[in-house]
Design a protein around this motif. Sequence first.
Motif, PDB file in Angstrom:
ATOM      1  N   ARG A   1       0.962  -1.266   0.041  1.00 26.37           N
ATOM      2  CA  ARG A   1      -0.032   0.194   0.047  1.00 26.37           C
ATOM      3  C   ARG A   1       0.852   1.120  -0.162  1.00 26.37           C
ATOM      4  NH1 ARG A   1      -4.354   0.686   4.388  1.00 26.37           N
ATOM      5  NH2 ARG A   1      -2.601   0.604   5.907  1.00 26.37           N
TER       6      ARG A   1
ATOM      7  N   ALA B   1       1.752   2.170  -3.455  1.00 28.42           N
ATOM      8  CA  ALA B   1       1.067   2.545  -4.239  1.00 28.42           C
ATOM      9  C   ALA B   1       0.605   3.928  -3.870  1.00 28.42           C
ATOM     10  CB  ALA B   1      -0.447   1.638  -3.904  1.00 28.42           C
ATOM     11  N   ILE B   2       0.573   4.331  -2.550  1.00 29.47           N
ATOM     12  CA  ILE B   2       0.299   5.740  -2.077  1.00 29.47           C
ATOM     13  C   ILE B   2       1.381   6.664  -2.703  1.00 29.47           C
ATOM     14  CG2 ILE B   2       0.447   7.251  -0.143  1.00 29.47           C
ATOM     15  CD1 ILE B   2      -1.033   5.065   1.370  1.00 29.47           C
ATOM     16  N   ASP B   3       2.806   6.055  -2.660  1.00 29.57           N
ATOM     17  CA  ASP B   3       3.788   7.158  -3.026  1.00 29.57           C
ATOM     18  C   ASP B   3       3.763   7.359  -4.584  1.00 29.57           C
ATOM     19  OD1 ASP B   3       4.915   7.233  -0.607  1.00 29.57           O
ATOM     20  OD2 ASP B   3       6.387   5.697  -0.765  1.00 29.57           O
ATOM     21  N   ARG B   4       2.799   6.683  -5.286  1.00 27.80           N
ATOM     22  CA  ARG B   4       2.730   6.879  -6.716  1.00 27.80           C
ATOM     23  C   ARG B   4       1.818   7.963  -7.022  1.00 27.80           C
ATOM     24  NH1 ARG B   4       3.551   0.925  -7.417  1.00 27.80           N
ATOM     25  NH2 ARG B   4       1.217   0.616  -7.137  1.00 27.80           N
ATOM     26  N   LYS B   5       0.863   8.179  -6.056  1.00 27.93           N
ATOM     27  CA  LYS B   5       0.084   9.338  -6.345  1.00 27.93           C
ATOM     28  C   LYS B   5       0.668  10.678  -6.248  1.00 27.93           C
ATOM     29  CE  LYS B   5      -3.257   6.192  -6.793  1.00 27.93           C
ATOM     30  NZ  LYS B   5      -3.898   6.201  -8.218  1.00 27.93           N
ATOM     31  N   THR B   6      -0.173  11.662  -6.905  1.00 28.24           N
ATOM     32  CA  THR B   6       0.186  12.936  -6.675  1.00 28.24           C
ATOM     33  C   THR B   6      -0.515  13.754  -5.637  1.00 28.24           C
ATOM     34  OG1 THR B   6       0.656  13.270  -9.174  1.00 28.24           O
ATOM     35  CG2 THR B   6       0.441  15.382  -7.726  1.00 28.24           C
ATOM     36  N   PHE B   7       0.416  14.448  -4.595  1.00 25.40           N
ATOM     37  CA  PHE B   7      -0.224  15.257  -3.583  1.00 25.40           C
ATOM     38  C   PHE B   7      -0.127  16.474  -3.495  1.00 25.40           C
ATOM     39  CE2 PHE B   7      -0.130  10.809  -1.991  1.00 25.40           C
ATOM     40  CZ  PHE B   7      -1.482  10.612  -1.353  1.00 25.40           C
TER      41      PHE B   7
ATOM     42  N   TYR C   1       1.387  20.150  -6.129  1.00 24.33           N
ATOM     43  CA  TYR C   1       1.758  20.548  -7.625  1.00 24.33           C
ATOM     44  C   TYR C   1       3.220  21.466  -7.261  1.00 24.33           C
ATOM     45  CZ  TYR C   1      -2.654  19.052  -9.062  1.00 24.33           C
ATOM     46  OH  TYR C   1      -3.925  18.440  -9.480  1.00 24.33           O
TER      47      TYR C   1
END
Length: 398
Positions: free
Chosen positions: A365, A368-374, A376
């Motif tokens: 998990r 997977a979280i680290d691949r998301k953009t949080f 800009y």
Amino acid sequence: MKTNVAVFFGGRSVEHEISVISALQAINAFDKEKYNIIPIYISKQGRWYTGDNLLDIRNYRDMKKVIEDAEEVFMRPEYGDYNLYKVNTGMFSKRNPVVAELHVVIPVLHGTNGEDGIFEGLLETIGIPFAGCNTLSSANGMDKITMKMILRECGVPVVDYVWFTDRQWLSSKDDIISKVESKLGYPVIVKPANLGSSVGIGKASNREELMEKVDNAEKFSQRIIVEHMIEQLKEINCSVLGDADEHESSVCEEPIKTGDFLSYEDKYMGGSKTTAGMQASEKRIPADLPEAVSEKIRCMAGETFRVLSCHGVSRVDVMVDEKDNSIYVNEINTIPGSLSFYLWEASGISFTQLMDRLVQLALKRKRAIDRKTFTYDHNIFSLGGGVKGAKGAKGAKI
């Protein structure tokens, strides 16, 4: 290199002692060739401690001494800081030494302030990999009202219910009683909305008993739920392991109750006064069910796990109405007693393998979280203009 796994347990909850039992069972199940286990005990006052003395359940007979013999620790709520720090007690101490660097956290906290999303929110703030449901799914799974709302919306059957707050009960008692009687009738089951382990639960067969049971339940929770009671009841439990997108269901069990519903003693003391955890309760594994019914319950448990976006290992408790064989989801335990290891052993997965799977799920998990953009790259404050009302700003141009 071994993986450092922190197991958190105890907590500010009426299920404190059950958490200790579950955690020590889990710690003993880990493969010590692969993992360094760091026990972190949260006292009933909310302070954190670690130390080898926490690994012997006999030491908890004296709660004051178990804390005195342990080392008080804390984690900083800073993203990316996975260190466990020692609390300095000396007058001239300036730095908090690092006790251990943590790689993965396994929360084994039952009930409020641990299983309800509060602790999970802290872990998400820090960003450390952890096994189990996140803040949202923990909160929804713990609160019996929102859980039933979500399940019903998603087509998962639940029994009829009425819910209200403790303040509504004090101000509109007659209206609530009338609603319960007209919508549900008697008998009913009264429950605190956000507790587990059958704490605060009671059966009411008439108006007088309803008032008595609600008065008791509101001592434990601000939100109360009253449910239609299935009189020809068979309770069945099934565990689910994985994440919302990829999971599997265990064999089913039928816990043996000594009354109208499973009590705290039935669940954790085998109907007696011993303390050996959830696996000691009397049960039939696998449950005595037709294969088609068992498979339906396993699918229903998996769907409950999915729609609540669960993760790790959970236990879904269902109710079978033997009058017409209807099946309803009763509740989900997102951190079940004894982590439901006995159900997985009966399904061909050992306790050691279960703990290994939980660590791997935590790491999966996190990837997977680290691949998301949080965030800009743009800084809106450098684009010119200002925000109306902010010091130094001339107007809002955002």
